[in-house]
Design an enzyme around this catalytic site. Structure first.
Site, PDB file in Angstrom:
ATOM      1  N   GLU A  77       0.998  -0.655  -0.220  1.00 17.57           N
ATOM      2  CA  GLU A  77       0.121   0.478   0.035  1.00 17.57           C
ATOM      3  C   GLU A  77       1.245   0.951   0.159  1.00 17.57           C
ATOM      4  OE1 GLU A  77      -2.647  -1.259   3.574  1.00 17.57           O
ATOM      5  OE2 GLU A  77      -1.366  -0.242   4.361  1.00 17.57           O
ATOM      6  N   CYS A  99       3.519   8.185   0.616  1.00 20.08           N
ATOM      7  CA  CYS A  99       4.418   7.281   1.740  1.00 20.08           C
ATOM      8  C   CYS A  99       4.067   6.166   1.400  1.00 20.08           C
ATOM      9  CB  CYS A  99       3.460   7.154   3.026  1.00 20.08           C
ATOM     10  SG  CYS A  99       4.143   5.684   4.338  1.00 20.08           S
ATOM     11  N   CYS A 115       6.529  -7.444   6.625  1.00 19.71           N
ATOM     12  CA  CYS A 115       7.947  -6.789   7.039  1.00 19.71           C
ATOM     13  C   CYS A 115       7.907  -8.256   7.883  1.00 19.71           C
ATOM     14  CB  CYS A 115       7.463  -5.521   7.776  1.00 19.71           C
ATOM     15  SG  CYS A 115       8.585  -5.247   9.194  1.00 19.71           S
ATOM     16  N   CYS A 169       7.119  -6.446  15.280  1.00 16.43           N
ATOM     17  CA  CYS A 169       7.239  -5.266  16.416  1.00 16.43           C
ATOM     18  C   CYS A 169       5.259  -5.442  16.368  1.00 16.43           C
ATOM     19  CB  CYS A 169       6.741  -3.342  15.407  1.00 16.43           C
ATOM     20  SG  CYS A 169       8.903  -3.598  15.304  1.00 16.43           S
ATOM     21  N   CYS A 226       1.564  -3.479  15.277  1.00 20.53           N
ATOM     22  CA  CYS A 226       1.909  -3.215  14.184  1.00 20.53           C
ATOM     23  C   CYS A 226       1.243  -4.444  12.855  1.00 20.53           C
ATOM     24  CB  CYS A 226       3.496  -2.927  13.238  1.00 20.53           C
ATOM     25  SG  CYS A 226       3.633  -2.905  11.486  1.00 20.53           S
ATOM     26  N   CYS A 237       0.238   2.077   9.579  1.00 19.64           N
ATOM     27  CA  CYS A 237       1.192   0.962   8.086  1.00 19.64           C
ATOM     28  C   CYS A 237       0.643  -0.338   8.414  1.00 19.64           C
ATOM     29  CB  CYS A 237       2.659   1.441   8.575  1.00 19.64           C
ATOM     30  SG  CYS A 237       3.388  -0.145   9.163  1.00 19.64           S
TER      31      CYS A 237
HETATM   32  S1  SF4 Z   1       6.547  -1.683  12.982  1.00 21.86           S
HETATM   33 FE1  SF4 Z   1       5.080  -3.219  11.010  1.00 21.86          FE
HETATM   34  S2  SF4 Z   1       6.599  -2.353   9.351  1.00 21.86           S
HETATM   35 FE2  SF4 Z   1       7.393  -1.330  10.953  1.00 21.86          FE
HETATM   36  S3  SF4 Z   1       9.506  -2.158  10.908  1.00 21.86           S
HETATM   37 FE3  SF4 Z   1       7.908  -3.000  12.985  1.00 21.86          FE
HETATM   38  S4  SF4 Z   1       6.520  -4.007  12.339  1.00 21.86           S
HETATM   39 FE4  SF4 Z   1       7.963  -3.283  10.158  1.00 21.86          FE
END
Ligand code: SF4
Length: 377
Positions: A112, A125, A132, A136, A139, A363
């Site tokens: 996206e 962005c 990913c 995290c 997220c 995100c």
């Molecule tokens: S916040 Fe989400 S997209 Fe950003 S590095 Fe951590 S897991 Fe990856």
């Protein structure tokens, strides 16, 4: 915090078998395009002609390049301008000043991009990876794991498309020219290092080799991959580095940003200060404000002590909670007190605006809602 699970660096489904994205002119510099055009038996000037269409006029559909003879156009389009991004959904909010696109790539992966129009600038962005691997826990993207790295052209094409949207004049109250790019969409940009660097070169090369943006208007975010941060400092690029810190202490950061188990807060900040010293660019410290997790006054004071006197700016991000998530944004009075303490320590601090909330603007949230994975935690 001791109640949060410590997650491994990669979670979710195993990565798909890598399928190489089709080559595109944005993967190559102008000399590379000229060499390829010559291989196809066409005069070298066609490379410039195609590049002018793509980077100068923001035309991504070869059918619209009518100054090229039909047969040559077909041959060149097949080798240099395959379709990289197919729109799955496009949405607008904030009275048309924010636009978000969800793309399907050639192998079905979803990414996206978001465009944000302001009075004085247009920022996009963009994503650097599908998914990913940094895990995290707050997220949406991190929960689904890494699918694959994007190619240089898949990264650049997001910006070229959105530059075209801006140029069409539909972005309310903003100039018609894309000026800023932030690598803060899906993925950890420095985990896809070579392609991201090439993409920056393409975004900043003057037209028709590239999009002609200023390096100073490009921001690359990272969770703190220290060797890659040090490598970036050597590139002689004057892009802004945004470090997603999210906690000033290792105990909490080990949990919120699992890569901290490898590179600790002090090492990550050392690399950030070296970047600032080398480039003269102020480092942006990103800090998602998460209710009762990282928003205590003592953490603001600790962060203030770590950053005081440094070439740094803190960008507090009100967390955008995803449906079913146990992570929530800090209450406004808590956020205000956090800002007050940082400023009292002499640290320049702002709170990021919350553009795109109505359209799953954080995100990874749009792709997650498309695949249903946003609810899966
Ligand atoms: S916040 Fe989400 S997209 Fe950003 S590095 Fe951590 S897991 Fe990856």
């Amino acid at each position: 915090m001791t109640s949060l699970p410590v997650l491994p660096l990669s979670t979710g489904a195993p990565p798909r078998r890598p399928a190489r994205p089709p080559r595109h002119l944005a993967d190559l510099d102008l000399a590379g395009r000229q060499a390829l055009v010559a291989e196809l038996g066409e005069p070298a000037f066609r490379a410039k002609q195609l590049s002018t269409h793509y980077f100068g006029r923001l035309v991504r559909d070869p059918a619209q390049m009518t100054d090229l003879p039909a047969a040559a156009r077909e041959r060149l389009a097949a080798s240099l301008m395959p379709t990289l991004l197919t729109a799955v959904r496009e949405m607008a909010c904030d009275d048309g000043a924010t636009r978000k696109a969800l793309w399907r790539l050639h192998d079905g992966a979803l990414v996206e991009s978001v465009l944000m129009g302001y009075q004085d600038r247009v920022t996009v962005c963009i994503s650097s990876q599908a998914g990913c691997g940094m895990a995290c826990p707050f997220c949406a993207t991190g929960q689904a794991g890494l699918t694959r790295n994007l190619s240089t052209a898949e990264i650049v094409d997001q910006a070229v498309y959105l530059a075209g949207v801006a140029a069409s004049g539909v972005v309310t109250g903003a100039p018609p020219r894309l000026s800023h790019v932030v690598f803060m969409g899906m993925g950890e940009p420095l985990a896809n290092y070579a392609r991201v660097i090439e993409a920056i070169r393409r975004l900043c090369a003057p037209s028709p080799e590239g999009l002609g943006l200023s390096q100073r208007h490009i921001t690359v975010s990272t969770v703190g991959l220290v060797p890659a941060m040090r490598r970036l400092a050597e590139e002689e690029l004057s892009v802004t580095l945004a470090l997603s810190l999210h906690a000033p202490d290792d105990e909490l950061r080990d949990e919120l940003v699992p890569v901290n188990q490898r590179w600790k807060v002090s090492e990550v900040l050392d690399a950030a200060w070296d970047y600032a010293a080398r480039t003269g660019r102020r480092v942006s410290i990103e800090y998602a404000m998460i209710r009762d997790v990282n928003d205590q006054p003592w953490r603001a004071d600790l962060l203030g002590r770590l950053l005081a006197g440094r070439l740094a700016h803190v960008n507090l991000i009100p967390l955008n909670p995803t449906p079913g998530s146990r992570w929530d944004a800090s209450p406004k009075p808590v956020e205000r007190e956090f800002v007050r303490r940082l400023r009292a320590a002499g640290v320049s601090t702002t709170v990021r605006d919350t553009r795109g909330r109505e359209i799953d603007g954080a995100c990874g949230q749009l792709a997650a809602s498309e695949t249903g994975s946003a609810d899966g935690r």
